[in-house]
Design a protein around this motif. Structure first.
Motif, PDB file in Angstrom:
ATOM      1  N   LYS A  53       0.806  -1.221   0.000  1.00  0.00           N
ATOM      2  CA  LYS A  53       0.000   0.000   0.000  1.00  0.00           C
ATOM      3  C   LYS A  53       0.845   1.280   0.000  1.00  0.00           C
ATOM      4  O   LYS A  53       0.560   2.225  -0.708  1.00  0.00           O
ATOM      5  N   ASP A 173     -12.034   0.140  -6.475  1.00  0.00           N
ATOM      6  CA  ASP A 173     -10.978   1.064  -6.054  1.00  0.00           C
ATOM      7  C   ASP A 173      -9.969   0.404  -5.096  1.00  0.00           C
ATOM      8  O   ASP A 173      -9.834   0.800  -3.933  1.00  0.00           O
ATOM      9  N   GLU A 175      -6.909   0.659  -4.760  1.00  0.00           N
ATOM     10  CA  GLU A 175      -5.890   1.538  -4.145  1.00  0.00           C
ATOM     11  C   GLU A 175      -6.377   2.069  -2.788  1.00  0.00           C
ATOM     12  O   GLU A 175      -5.575   2.487  -1.971  1.00  0.00           O
ATOM     13  N   HIS A 176      -7.683   2.074  -2.590  1.00  0.00           N
ATOM     14  CA  HIS A 176      -8.195   2.552  -1.300  1.00  0.00           C
ATOM     15  C   HIS A 176      -8.740   1.421  -0.431  1.00  0.00           C
ATOM     16  O   HIS A 176      -9.603   1.637   0.418  1.00  0.00           O
ATOM     17  N   CYS A 177      -8.225   0.242  -0.684  1.00  0.00           N
ATOM     18  CA  CYS A 177      -8.548  -0.897   0.194  1.00  0.00           C
ATOM     19  C   CYS A 177      -7.299  -1.252   0.992  1.00  0.00           C
ATOM     20  O   CYS A 177      -6.199  -0.821   0.679  1.00  0.00           O
ATOM     21  N   HIS A 336     -12.324  -1.703   3.006  1.00  0.00           N
ATOM     22  CA  HIS A 336     -12.036  -0.293   2.763  1.00  0.00           C
ATOM     23  C   HIS A 336     -10.946   0.169   3.728  1.00  0.00           C
ATOM     24  O   HIS A 336     -10.918  -0.243   4.885  1.00  0.00           O
ATOM     25  N   GLU A 337     -10.054   1.039   3.235  1.00  0.00           N
ATOM     26  CA  GLU A 337      -8.922   1.461   4.079  1.00  0.00           C
ATOM     27  C   GLU A 337      -9.370   2.182   5.347  1.00  0.00           C
ATOM     28  O   GLU A 337      -8.642   2.201   6.344  1.00  0.00           O
ATOM     29  N   ASP A 338     -10.561   2.765   5.325  1.00  0.00           N
ATOM     30  CA  ASP A 338     -11.038   3.474   6.514  1.00  0.00           C
ATOM     31  C   ASP A 338     -11.765   2.563   7.505  1.00  0.00           C
ATOM     32  O   ASP A 338     -12.151   3.000   8.596  1.00  0.00           O
TER      33      ASP A 338
END
Ligand code: 3BY
Ligand code: FES
Ligand code: FE
Length: 409
Positions: A53, A173, A175-177, A336-338
């Motif tokens: 990441k 998406d 890249e945002h996982c 999800h990254e968040d």
């Protein structure tokens, strides 16, 4: 005469619509041919961009005697290099994944940049040119966030795969996982049997209660209208909804000469995720989803991967052979990254269905290998539900013949 003459003879025993001859599954020569020749001539799935990441993150992919470092550069690019120092050849990265500002060989501390350039080497004689001793690059393709490698100097074309897969998975998406859980399972079976097992649900009814409760068996040789399904009304209704959401694409099924299948399929029993209770495993939904969705997008690639994209998480599988009867299956669950562990998702719940399914499949593959190894084995016929197994076998035999033809005499 090729050192793989025996493989040529075994390939000649291939029967259309039947399993391979015994020695192609269990033999040492076949294992050597597969890892030294065949699997170096094709693209292999290694990991996702989420596995590397941040700049400096690396992930190792092993194939036969090769260890490949997949590393994110400072410029955000994902690159791949042989894990072998240009000094006296030591392995540089020892852990399967990690993070480093530079890649430093532990033997004599030669140090490389994340772009593979040699930055430091002590006490080398005058005239030594660091520019000549960068890490050996490996061909890499980032397909919508899925990282594929090819160990050949002359990789086969990948453009059609790229167009078909990247376009459909872009909405998730990657890249945002982030990787929430990665698990390794060593199966006691030849890698081709693990692949064949993945390509059919003929075995699902008796073996996969957890999977069938949420994923269903549609789309594995009997469920899609394209496959002559009887239950088309529900699928048609679901498709209308996917079209409304703008997430519908026609089934892509191993187009002639290519090696990918992409299908959006309805989940079973009103499930919105591949979980035990059918509910989302992660509260932070992915990409365009503002509410849970009753479908998942699946991607299968020859010869070593499959992936399921749910509205709340992604599960991705990468396989690599270790020995004639040992195969490493690496399963990763992405959210999800968040999403916060313990708040938005519980790792045990996230992984439960596929953890159970992997174990069941592993047992099935092991008995398959054991039975094939005995004298009573005969090449057996595929059912109509095993069409995709046959596709895999044809990919194997076709590419094996091609690779043999280009082997030096
Ligand atoms: O993961 C897959 O693609 C399929 C689902 C059914 C059989 N196999 C495990
Ligand atoms: Fe890597 Fe010597 S082998 S520094
Ligand atoms: Fe299975």
């Amino acid at each position: 005469m090729s050192r793989y003459e025996k493989i040529g003879a075994l390939l000649n025993q291939d029967r259309p619509g039947y399993t391979l001859p015994q020695q192609l599954y269990v033999g040492q020569e076949a294992f050597e041919f597969d890892t030294q020749v065949l699997l170096k001539s094709v693209w292999l799935y290694a990991c996702t961009v989420a596995h590397v990441k941040q700049p400096g993150d690396f992930h190792l992919f092993e194939m036969g005697n090769n260890s490949i470092i997949i590393v994110r550069g400072r410029d955000g690019e994902v690159r791949a290099f042989h894990n072998s120092c240009r000094h006296r050849g030591a392995r540089i990265c020892a852990t399967q994944s990690g993070s480093a500002a530079r890649l430093m060989c532990p033997y004599h501390m030669w140090t490389y940049g994340l772009d593979g350039r040699l930055l430091a080497a002590r006490d080398m004689p005058e005239g030594f040119d660091k520019g000549e001793f960068g890490l050996i690059p490996v061909a890499v393709e980032n397909i919508g966030g899925l990282i594929f490698l090819c160990l050949s100097d002359n990789p086969p074309p990948i453009d059609r795969v790229k167009a078909d897969i990247a376009g459909q998975i872009a909405i998730y998406d990657l890249e945002h996982c982030k990787v929430a859980v990665q698990e390794e399972l060593v199966e006691d079976a030849n890698w081709k049997l693990v692949m064949e097992n993945n390509r059919e649900c003929y075995h699902c009814d008796g073996n996969h209660p957890e999977l069938l409760a949420c994923l269903g068996s549609e789309g594995f040789g009997k469920g899609l209208p394209e496959d002559g399904a009887t239950e088309t009304a529900r699928i048609d209704a679901e498709r209308a909804e996917w079209k409304r959401l703008g997430i519908y694409h026609d089934l892509i099924e191993f187009p002639e000469g290519w090696w990918h299948r992409v299908a959006r399929l309805p989940l079973a029993n009103g499930a919105v995720s591949q979980t035990m209770d059918g509910k989302v495993a992660s509260r932070k939904l992915l990409g365009p989803f503002t509410e849970p969705n009753t479908s998942s997008l699946s991607v299968w690639t020859q010869p070593n991967s499959w992936h399921h994209f749910c509205c709340d998480h992604i599960v991705t599988f990468s396989l690599t052979p270790l020995a004639p009867a040992k195969t490493l299956l690496r399963t990763s669950w992405l959210v999800h990254e968040d999403a916060v562990e313990g708040v938005d998702y519980d790792p045990a719940n996230l992984t439960a269905v596929w953890r159970a399914t992997n174990r069941q499949d592993s047992d099935l593959c092991a008995i398959n290998h054991q039975g094939i190894a005995g004298d009573g084995y005969r090449q057996g016929p595929y059912s109509i539900e095993e069409k995709l197994v046959d596709y895999f076998k044809r990919f194997y035999t076709g590419n094996a013949r091609k690779a043999l033809d280009s082997e030096p005499a």
